[in-house]
Design a protein around this motif. Structure first.
Motif, PDB file in Angstrom:
ATOM      1  N   GLY A 157      35.256   1.707  33.175  1.00  0.00           N
ATOM      2  CA  GLY A 157      33.896   1.757  32.658  1.00  0.00           C
ATOM      3  C   GLY A 157      33.088   0.576  33.153  1.00  0.00           C
ATOM      4  N   ARG A 158      31.963   0.377  32.512  1.00  0.00           N
ATOM      5  CA  ARG A 158      31.105  -0.775  32.789  1.00  0.00           C
ATOM      6  C   ARG A 158      30.853  -1.464  31.456  1.00  0.00           C
ATOM      7  N   ARG A 159      30.745  -2.782  31.511  1.00  0.00           N
ATOM      8  CA  ARG A 159      30.461  -3.538  30.303  1.00  0.00           C
ATOM      9  C   ARG A 159      29.489  -4.651  30.605  1.00  0.00           C
ATOM     10  N   LEU A 160      28.861  -5.138  29.549  1.00  0.00           N
ATOM     11  CA  LEU A 160      27.942  -6.260  29.686  1.00  0.00           C
ATOM     12  C   LEU A 160      28.695  -7.566  29.517  1.00  0.00           C
ATOM     13  N   ILE A 161      28.461  -8.462  30.446  1.00  0.00           N
ATOM     14  CA  ILE A 161      28.934  -9.830  30.322  1.00  0.00           C
ATOM     15  C   ILE A 161      27.733 -10.700  30.670  1.00  0.00           C
ATOM     16  N   ALA A 162      27.277 -11.461  29.708  1.00  0.00           N
ATOM     17  CA  ALA A 162      26.101 -12.329  29.890  1.00  0.00           C
ATOM     18  C   ALA A 162      24.927 -11.545  30.472  1.00  0.00           C
ATOM     19  N   CYS A 163      24.661 -10.383  29.895  1.00  0.00           N
ATOM     20  CA  CYS A 163      23.529  -9.511  30.246  1.00  0.00           C
ATOM     21  C   CYS A 163      23.625  -8.894  31.643  1.00  0.00           C
ATOM     22  N   GLU A 164      24.781  -8.937  32.269  1.00  0.00           N
ATOM     23  CA  GLU A 164      24.993  -8.272  33.561  1.00  0.00           C
ATOM     24  C   GLU A 164      26.070  -7.215  33.386  1.00  0.00           C
ATOM     25  N   ARG A 165      25.906  -6.086  34.079  1.00  0.00           N
ATOM     26  CA  ARG A 165      26.890  -5.004  34.017  1.00  0.00           C
ATOM     27  C   ARG A 165      27.995  -5.239  35.041  1.00  0.00           C
ATOM     28  N   TRP A 166      29.241  -5.103  34.580  1.00  0.00           N
ATOM     29  CA  TRP A 166      30.405  -5.264  35.446  1.00  0.00           C
ATOM     30  C   TRP A 166      31.328  -4.067  35.277  1.00  0.00           C
ATOM     31  N   ALA A 167      31.794  -3.531  36.399  1.00  0.00           N
ATOM     32  CA  ALA A 167      32.741  -2.425  36.380  1.00  0.00           C
ATOM     33  C   ALA A 167      34.145  -2.975  36.149  1.00  0.00           C
ATOM     34  N   PHE A 168      34.909  -2.272  35.321  1.00  0.00           N
ATOM     35  CA  PHE A 168      36.270  -2.718  35.009  1.00  0.00           C
ATOM     36  C   PHE A 168      37.220  -1.532  35.018  1.00  0.00           C
ATOM     37  N   ASP A 169      38.492  -1.839  35.073  1.00  0.00           N
ATOM     38  CA  ASP A 169      39.561  -0.864  34.910  1.00  0.00           C
ATOM     39  C   ASP A 169      40.530  -1.470  33.915  1.00  0.00           C
ATOM     40  N   SER A 170      41.147  -0.645  33.101  1.00  0.00           N
ATOM     41  CA  SER A 170      42.011  -1.160  32.051  1.00  0.00           C
ATOM     42  C   SER A 170      43.236  -0.283  31.867  1.00  0.00           C
ATOM     43  N   LEU A 171      44.238  -0.869  31.250  1.00  0.00           N
ATOM     44  CA  LEU A 171      45.489  -0.186  30.960  1.00  0.00           C
ATOM     45  C   LEU A 171      45.939  -0.629  29.577  1.00  0.00           C
ATOM     46  N   VAL A 172      46.335   0.326  28.737  1.00  0.00           N
ATOM     47  CA  VAL A 172      46.827   0.027  27.394  1.00  0.00           C
ATOM     48  C   VAL A 172      48.188   0.690  27.234  1.00  0.00           C
ATOM     49  N   LEU A 173      49.201  -0.120  26.924  1.00  0.00           N
ATOM     50  CA  LEU A 173      50.580   0.329  26.792  1.00  0.00           C
ATOM     51  C   LEU A 173      51.065   0.060  25.370  1.00  0.00           C
ATOM     52  N   PRO A 174      51.588   1.068  24.672  1.00  0.00           N
ATOM     53  CA  PRO A 174      51.993   0.862  23.284  1.00  0.00           C
ATOM     54  C   PRO A 174      53.282   0.053  23.152  1.00  0.00           C
ATOM     55  N   LEU A 175      53.366  -0.687  22.054  1.00  0.00           N
ATOM     56  CA  LEU A 175      54.563  -1.430  21.672  1.00  0.00           C
ATOM     57  C   LEU A 175      54.908  -1.024  20.242  1.00  0.00           C
ATOM     58  N   SER A 176      56.185  -1.134  19.880  1.00  0.00           N
ATOM     59  CA  SER A 176      56.592  -0.765  18.531  1.00  0.00           C
ATOM     60  C   SER A 176      57.662  -1.707  18.015  1.00  0.00           C
ATOM     61  N   ASP A 177      57.465  -2.222  16.814  1.00  0.00           N
ATOM     62  CA  ASP A 177      58.497  -3.023  16.149  1.00  0.00           C
ATOM     63  C   ASP A 177      59.456  -2.133  15.378  1.00  0.00           C
ATOM     64  N   THR A 178      59.066  -0.871  15.146  1.00  0.00           N
ATOM     65  CA  THR A 178      59.864   0.053  14.345  1.00  0.00           C
ATOM     66  C   THR A 178      60.603   1.087  15.184  1.00  0.00           C
ATOM     67  N   GLY A 179      60.240   1.228  16.449  1.00  0.00           N
ATOM     68  CA  GLY A 179      60.877   2.208  17.314  1.00  0.00           C
ATOM     69  C   GLY A 179      60.076   3.483  17.491  1.00  0.00           C
ATOM     70  N   ASP A 180      59.225   3.820  16.512  1.00  0.00           N
ATOM     71  CA  ASP A 180      58.479   5.069  16.647  1.00  0.00           C
ATOM     72  C   ASP A 180      56.985   4.934  16.355  1.00  0.00           C
ATOM     73  N   LEU A 181      56.593   3.964  15.543  1.00  0.00           N
ATOM     74  CA  LEU A 181      55.180   3.763  15.237  1.00  0.00           C
ATOM     75  C   LEU A 181      54.607   2.651  16.104  1.00  0.00           C
ATOM     76  N   VAL A 182      53.412   2.871  16.624  1.00  0.00           N
ATOM     77  CA  VAL A 182      52.752   1.850  17.440  1.00  0.00           C
ATOM     78  C   VAL A 182      52.308   0.710  16.526  1.00  0.00           C
ATOM     79  N   THR A 183      52.775  -0.497  16.838  1.00  0.00           N
ATOM     80  CA  THR A 183      52.406  -1.675  16.050  1.00  0.00           C
ATOM     81  C   THR A 183      51.672  -2.721  16.892  1.00  0.00           C
ATOM     82  N   GLY A 184      51.628  -2.502  18.197  1.00  0.00           N
ATOM     83  CA  GLY A 184      50.955  -3.444  19.078  1.00  0.00           C
ATOM     84  C   GLY A 184      50.781  -2.851  20.461  1.00  0.00           C
ATOM     85  N   PHE A 185      50.234  -3.671  21.360  1.00  0.00           N
ATOM     86  CA  PHE A 185      49.900  -3.185  22.695  1.00  0.00           C
ATOM     87  C   PHE A 185      50.083  -4.278  23.728  1.00  0.00           C
ATOM     88  N   LEU A 186      50.516  -3.878  24.899  1.00  0.00           N
ATOM     89  CA  LEU A 186      50.477  -4.702  26.093  1.00  0.00           C
ATOM     90  C   LEU A 186      49.352  -4.091  26.914  1.00  0.00           C
TER      91      LEU A 186
END
Length: 189
Positions: free
Chosen positions: A127-156
């Motif tokens: 997407g694009r986001r504002l940083i100090a009133c300027e638009r910047w294109a970004f790419d992102s990745l979200v990977l789930p983590l779990s302390d319980t084995g099945d429920l998502v409790t955090g992210f890398l």
């Protein structure tokens, strides 16, 4: 159409060609083993030292039942890589998504992480986001983590600003610019 044009707003699955993000995804797969997702303790920073500056560790928390958004999870930054903080111009380590100064980017992050939390599957999104009133294109990745084995409790997670999407540039705002812009809004198109 540029790669960014094809990817804007896409989520659900891994749709990136950014090598740093793909490298992090391969690492995540390697520490999953036979589990649906690894734990935060499984992460070895030395194993991803070449991309650590782009990495974030985020935890999912429950909101106070009296809060206006009591039904929505609260996401708190446990760790933010130096590349992410330098590009943003601020460090929100220990803060939550509610503290992000750009309302549109705040909503984008909340929805993206809620989606990963709901289905336990990795996602990438551009997407694009504002940083100090300027638009910047970004790419992102979200990977789930779990302390319980099945429920998502955090992210890398990782956030990059590909130079080829940003006219060969990389964001370099003044530090803590957002404190001077308490009501940051989108500039006119």
């Amino acid at each position: 159409m540029s790669d960014l044009g094809r990817r804007m707003g896409q989520a659900g699955g891994i749709r990136t060609e950014q090598q740093r993000l793909l490298r992090l995804h391969r690492y995540w797969l390697s520490i999953c083993g036979k589990r649906p997702m690894p734990t935060r303790k499984d992460i070895d920073p030395a194993a991803v030292s070449d991309i650590l500056k782009d990495v974030m560790v985020v935890e999912a928390l429950s909101r106070d039942p009296d809060e206006a958004q009591a039904g929505r999870p609260l996401f708190r930054y446990r760790l933010i890589g130096t590349g992410v903080t330098q590009a943003a111009g601020y460090d929100l380590t220990g803060a939550t998504f509610d503290d992000l100064p750009d309302p549109a980017f705040r909503r984008f992050c909340q929805r993206l992480f809620e989606g990963v939390m709901a289905d336990g599957k990795p996602r990438s999104a551009a997407g694009r986001r504002l940083i100090a009133c300027e638009r910047w294109a970004f790419d992102s990745l979200v990977l789930p983590l779990s302390d319980t084995g099945d429920l998502v409790t955090g992210f890398l997670a990782a956030l990059v600003y590909p130079r080829e999407w940003n006219h060969g540039l990389w964001p370099r705002p003044s530090w803590n610019w957002h404190r001077n812009n308490a009501s940051e809004t989108d500039p006119p198109e």
